[in-house]
Design a protein around this motif. Sequence first.
Motif, PDB file in Angstrom:
ATOM      1  N   ARG A 242       0.867  -1.346  -0.123  1.00 52.49           N
ATOM      2  CA  ARG A 242      -0.024  -0.166   0.052  1.00 52.49           C
ATOM      3  C   ARG A 242       0.871   1.305  -0.041  1.00 52.49           C
ATOM      4  N   LEU A 243       1.594   1.337  -1.030  1.00 51.52           N
ATOM      5  CA  LEU A 243       2.602   2.917  -1.066  1.00 51.52           C
ATOM      6  C   LEU A 243       2.217   2.835  -2.591  1.00 51.52           C
ATOM      7  N   PRO A 244       2.374   4.277  -3.100  1.00 51.25           N
ATOM      8  CA  PRO A 244       2.604   4.818  -4.346  1.00 51.25           C
ATOM      9  C   PRO A 244       4.029   4.291  -4.982  1.00 51.25           C
ATOM     10  N   LEU A 245       3.953   4.115  -6.343  1.00 49.09           N
ATOM     11  CA  LEU A 245       5.100   3.457  -6.894  1.00 49.09           C
ATOM     12  C   LEU A 245       6.648   4.068  -6.372  1.00 49.09           C
ATOM     13  N   GLN A 247       6.939   5.947  -4.010  1.00 44.50           N
ATOM     14  CA  GLN A 247       7.342   5.940  -2.463  1.00 44.50           C
ATOM     15  C   GLN A 247       7.948   4.650  -2.492  1.00 44.50           C
ATOM     16  N   ALA A 248       7.420   3.412  -2.880  1.00 47.24           N
ATOM     17  CA  ALA A 248       7.660   2.010  -2.756  1.00 47.24           C
ATOM     18  C   ALA A 248       9.300   2.141  -3.172  1.00 47.24           C
ATOM     19  N   ARG A 249       9.677   2.801  -4.273  1.00 46.98           N
ATOM     20  CA  ARG A 249      11.008   2.655  -4.879  1.00 46.98           C
ATOM     21  C   ARG A 249      12.069   3.314  -3.861  1.00 46.98           C
ATOM     22  N   THR A 250      11.419   4.415  -3.199  1.00 49.04           N
ATOM     23  CA  THR A 250      12.376   4.716  -1.967  1.00 49.04           C
ATOM     24  C   THR A 250      12.475   4.092  -0.784  1.00 49.04           C
ATOM     25  N   ALA A 263      -3.046   4.403  -7.987  1.00 49.39           N
ATOM     26  CA  ALA A 263      -2.124   5.655  -7.214  1.00 49.39           C
ATOM     27  C   ALA A 263      -1.693   5.443  -5.957  1.00 49.39           C
ATOM     28  N   GLN A 264      -2.305   4.353  -5.102  1.00 51.27           N
ATOM     29  CA  GLN A 264      -1.686   4.179  -3.902  1.00 51.27           C
ATOM     30  C   GLN A 264      -1.443   2.455  -3.734  1.00 51.27           C
ATOM     31  N   THR A 265      -1.052   2.065  -4.762  1.00 50.93           N
ATOM     32  CA  THR A 265      -0.785   0.483  -4.660  1.00 50.93           C
ATOM     33  C   THR A 265       0.373   0.167  -5.720  1.00 50.93           C
ATOM     34  N   ARG A 284      10.766  -8.322   6.367  1.00 49.36           N
ATOM     35  CA  ARG A 284      11.600  -7.272   6.462  1.00 49.36           C
ATOM     36  C   ARG A 284      10.996  -5.899   5.870  1.00 49.36           C
ATOM     37  N   LEU A 285      10.134  -5.962   5.218  1.00 54.49           N
ATOM     38  CA  LEU A 285       9.376  -4.530   4.419  1.00 54.49           C
ATOM     39  C   LEU A 285       9.056  -3.919   5.376  1.00 54.49           C
ATOM     40  N   PRO A 286       9.454  -2.430   5.278  1.00 56.17           N
ATOM     41  CA  PRO A 286       8.939  -1.518   6.448  1.00 56.17           C
ATOM     42  C   PRO A 286       7.416  -1.006   6.375  1.00 56.17           C
ATOM     43  N   VAL A 287       6.430  -1.930   5.513  1.00 56.57           N
ATOM     44  CA  VAL A 287       5.223  -1.592   5.512  1.00 56.57           C
ATOM     45  C   VAL A 287       4.434  -2.934   5.184  1.00 56.57           C
ATOM     46  N   GLU A 288       3.131  -2.653   5.647  1.00 58.98           N
ATOM     47  CA  GLU A 288       2.344  -3.753   5.526  1.00 58.98           C
ATOM     48  C   GLU A 288       2.026  -4.290   4.137  1.00 58.98           C
ATOM     49  N   PHE A 289       1.604  -5.752   3.724  1.00 57.59           N
ATOM     50  CA  PHE A 289       1.494  -6.029   2.420  1.00 57.59           C
ATOM     51  C   PHE A 289       0.361  -7.057   2.157  1.00 57.59           C
ATOM     52  N   GLU A 290      -0.168  -7.150   1.119  1.00 54.71           N
ATOM     53  CA  GLU A 290      -1.091  -8.460   0.917  1.00 54.71           C
ATOM     54  C   GLU A 290      -0.608  -9.370   0.018  1.00 54.71           C
ATOM     55  N   VAL A 291      -0.859 -10.746   0.432  1.00 57.98           N
ATOM     56  CA  VAL A 291      -0.009 -11.708  -0.482  1.00 57.98           C
ATOM     57  C   VAL A 291      -0.845 -12.221  -1.588  1.00 57.98           C
ATOM     58  N   GLU A 292      -0.430 -11.908  -2.803  1.00 59.61           N
ATOM     59  CA  GLU A 292      -1.367 -12.376  -4.221  1.00 59.61           C
ATOM     60  C   GLU A 292      -1.150 -13.828  -4.410  1.00 59.61           C
TER      61      GLU A 292
END
Length: 315
Positions: A242-245, A247-250, A263-265, A284-292
């Motif tokens: 759940r991050l914009p692209l 911001q995810a790269r950063t 825009a947000q995923t 280890r990711l600094p954010v939550e995520f959803e497994v596909e």
Amino acid sequence: MPDTTARVLQLLGLLQARPVWSGPELAARLGVTTRSVRRDVERLRQLGYPVHASHGVGGGYQLGAGKALPPLLLDTEEAVAVAVCLRLAAGGTVAGVGEAAVRTMAKLDQVLPAPLRAQVAAVQDATVTLELHPVEVDPEVLLVLARAIRESVQARLDYVARDGTASERRIEPYHLVATGRRWYLMAFDLDRDDWRSFRIDRIGAARTSTFTFSPRECPDPEDYILRSVGSAWPASASVLVRLPLEQARTDIGSWADLEEVDAQTTRLRAGSERIEDVAWWLLRLPVEFEVEGPDELRRAYADLAARATRLAAGG
């Protein structure tokens, strides 16, 4: 005089960029006559730069290795120290330092006299670095490939594939790409007539040839390496972050295949030898995520949760 000084520095840069230049080629690049080129070459020699001249087919001006070093004016001890540090930095973990170190190594190696090269090699051989997950990369292989890329010359590799198959590959090298603790070469395989990626730590030896090539239009190096390496992993997974692209790269970094969903995923794809390794890395990711997917990743997290519960209860 300022124009002459600027032209001499430009001439030095040209001589460092390619092994051999003919007089007419240099004159065309500098916008002067071949007589002016000869005078500027003599000025470089007076400054201590060993510029060699040869006649006949394939002849021209060449910057040789000798006592003179680049404009930093390093003495012997400083040159050895810089070269050793660059070799160590080439395997470092700081983003961007490894690539810059290899480029600088290639430039310094071009003008480093043979006795100093021997000193650098001796220090390198006597140095031991401790890493949690060591990946052995030969600095000499990096140097050979970096020079081949800069000079657009073909090279031959002694390569061992993941399944242990050994082969000799004839390539046109284009880019070196550092991804964390691993180095990859992006090259055009002449025998297979297609683009290929090579792990540097699997290259036993690299040799340049005398055949130059005209650079082809090539894919984006970072994207190509990410996709070619990711598709080769026996275990891979896809998750939604759940991050914009951007911001995810950063926040996550470049060593993952990131794709914008909205825009947000961002969709993140990662791979490794085992699905359990992917599960640990994603935690280890600094954010939550959803497994596909795949379902094996969900089962890996169920096993991890059960183990954590046992440990929390003192089991």
